[in-house]
Design a protein around this motif. Structure first.
Motif, mmCIF file in Angstrom:
data_model
loop_
_atom_site.group_PDB
_atom_site.id
_atom_site.type_symbol
_atom_site.label_atom_id
_atom_site.label_comp_id
_atom_site.label_asym_id
_atom_site.label_seq_id
_atom_site.Cartn_x
_atom_site.Cartn_y
_atom_site.Cartn_z
ATOM 1 N N ARG A 36 -5.955 0.350 -2.915
ATOM 2 C CA ARG A 36 -5.217 0.296 -1.644
ATOM 3 C C ARG A 36 -4.125 -0.762 -1.695
ATOM 4 O O ARG A 36 -3.354 -0.892 -0.745
ATOM 5 N N THR A 37 -4.065 -1.529 -2.777
ATOM 6 C CA THR A 37 -3.053 -2.586 -2.908
ATOM 7 C C THR A 37 -2.428 -2.530 -4.309
ATOM 8 O O THR A 37 -2.496 -3.503 -5.066
ATOM 9 N N SER A 91 -3.271 4.959 -0.686
ATOM 10 C CA SER A 91 -1.882 4.603 -0.988
ATOM 11 C C SER A 91 -0.996 5.844 -1.036
ATOM 12 O O SER A 91 0.134 5.843 -0.546
ATOM 13 N N ASP A 135 0.816 -1.217 0.000
ATOM 14 C CA ASP A 135 0.000 0.000 0.000
ATOM 15 C C ASP A 135 0.848 1.265 0.000
ATOM 16 O O ASP A 135 0.409 2.323 0.449
ATOM 17 N N SER A 168 -1.882 3.653 -7.691
ATOM 18 C CA SER A 168 -1.749 4.395 -6.433
ATOM 19 C C SER A 168 -2.928 5.336 -6.207
ATOM 20 O O SER A 168 -3.232 5.702 -5.071
#
Length: 450
Positions: free
Chosen positions: A225-226, A314, A176, A221
């Motif tokens: 979130r990943t 992120s 993240d 980004s």
């Protein structure tokens, strides 16, 4: 235009036992600086570079960054006659970063800047400050046609300087986008800072990133979130609509009281009576100017204004990593760290009517090395500056758009000039009778804008 110039980065990626999640990636300073450069990008630049990379011409679905995309498109389609000066439109569609010179020295600069050119008198005995136009005449009578480059002027004192960080550094980046220095300190604390609680059975994999992957990471980004897992393990993942991301304001009660005391702007809302749904707002030039100014604000400044509590989690993590985990000793200078955390806008981008607490770069240093017959510009003095003089710029004094005109602003921030015929046409297209329409006047201040 920038090109995929063959630059590649090798990431040592640690993946969980189930091969469903990237735990972290070990990266060199060059790659870390490219990721940090995301914070220098003005919002308009982000829209532009993603449009260019993922546009219809490539046979892919254009990236939609919510209302930012519609705001950008609205300005792009707006007739220049509505702007105070025609060049102002280009300023907002292709905004310049005050860290442009630094980003040009990155191993990969994704900003694709339309560089502002400066010119000075070709006579070395003349010390007239340069201009951004090659046709102006110097008071000595010569044409100011000698181009002078804008350069960064901060390097590490030990000669191991990168662009933002000391070149010998390496970093760990979590899934993240939390970033920490890769140093021999507490392993447990480092993993905790990265948000990692379980490394049992983890697998190491070498992954190569080129230009396309970095662009994918920028997009990820903003929308996930990943982003590292999405990019490395789920390459076919389709991101949800950006509009689905929710922002929860993180402003303290004391700050809210300050915001309540600021100047208010009037908006007339046109609402459908039967369901209380907003159809559009009627706004004057001050409010529209405020909206368009968003495009010039760097992502790092957005994080600063909103206290690292945006819908871009992120990016929040990346920004907070600079604050909490990457000490001054890892940077070329403390000043460059501060410029990433709160980047100034270049001269001319802060208009008179703005209520946002934005900082504008008002000093530009003109350096000359007579012995080497070299001259250059920078936003700081730096080492080995030779002769220099400071050029002071005045703060912006004019809005981007012309006054006295009203504009229609839809819920997704599409801006168009307003007139009676276009308004009635829209209502007719929506099949909404005038009897089902009401108007409401609201007051918008700094708090509402956040």
């Amino acid at each position: 235009m920038f090109l995929a110039n063959g630059v590649e980065f090798t990431l040592k990626v640690m993946i969980n036992k189930q091969k469903t999640k990237v735990l972290f990636a070990e990266v060199d300073g060059d790659f870390a600086e490219v990721v940090l450069s995301f914070l220098t990008l003005p919002l308009g630049t982000i829209v532009r570079v993603l449009k260019n990379h993922y546009g219809d011409a490539k046979g892919t679905t254009p990236v939609n960054i919510g209302s930012l995309t519609t705001l950008y498109d609205g300005l792009s389609n707006l007739d220049s006659i509505n702007l105070r000066y025609e060049f102002r439109k280009g300023m907002l569609l292709d905004p310049v970063s005050s860290l442009e010179a630094e980003c040009r020295k990155l191993k990969l600069d994704i900003s694709d800047p339309l560089t502002v050119k400066y010119f000075s008198c070709p006579d070395w005995n003349c010390k007239i400050t340069m201009q951004g136009n090659a046709t102006l005449t110097c008071p000595c009578g010569k044409t100011m046609n000698k181009e002078v480059c804008l350069e960064e002027s901060e390097t590490a004192d030990d000669g191991c300087g990168g662009v933002f960080t000391v070149k010998t550094n390496s970093f760990l980046i979590s899934d993240d986008l939390r970033m920490v220095p890769n140093v021999a300190v507490s392993i447990v604390q480092t993993l905790e800072n990265l948000g990692i609680t379980d490394t049992n059975g983890a697998e190491l994999r070498n992954v190569t990133f080129g230009f396309n992957e970095v662009m994918d990471l920028l997009k990820g980004s903003l929308m996930s979130r990943t982003p590292l897992t999405d990019l490395i393990l789920s390459k076919t993942k389709v991101y949800d609509d950006f509009a689905g991301l929710k922002y929860e304001a993180g402003i303290s009660l004391q700050e809210k009281k300050k915001l309540d005391a600021t100047k208010k702007m009037n908006l007339r809302l046109v609402v459908k009576k039967s369901n209380n749904k907003l159809l559009f707002a009627q706004a004057d030039d001050d409010f529209v100017d405020f909206l368009f100014s968003f495009l010039a604000i760097p992502l790092g400044e957005v994080e600063c204004l909103l206290g690292s509590n945006t819908c871009l989690k992120s990016i929040d993590n990346l920004y907070k990593s600079i604050v909490n985990f990457i000490d001054d000793k890892y940077w070329v200078s403390p000043r460059i760290k501060n410029r990433l955390l709160k980047p100034n806008l270049p001269k001319g981008y802060v208009s008179e009517g703005t209520l946002l607490p934005l900082s504008e770069q008002v000093v530009l240093y003109h350096h000359r090395d007579i012995n080497q017959k070299k001259e250059w510009l920078s936003y700081s003095i730096g080492k080995d500056s030779g002769w220099f003089r400071a050029k002071m710029f005045s703060r912006g004094r004019e809005n981007f758009v012309k006054g006295t005109k009203m504009y229609m602003v839809t819920d997704d921030l599409t801006v168009t000039p307003m007139c009676m015929t276009s308004t009635l046409t829209i209502l007719k297209k929506m099949e909404i009778p005038l009897s089902d329409v009401k108007e409401m006047e609201v007051h918008v201040g700094l708090q509402e804008r956040f």
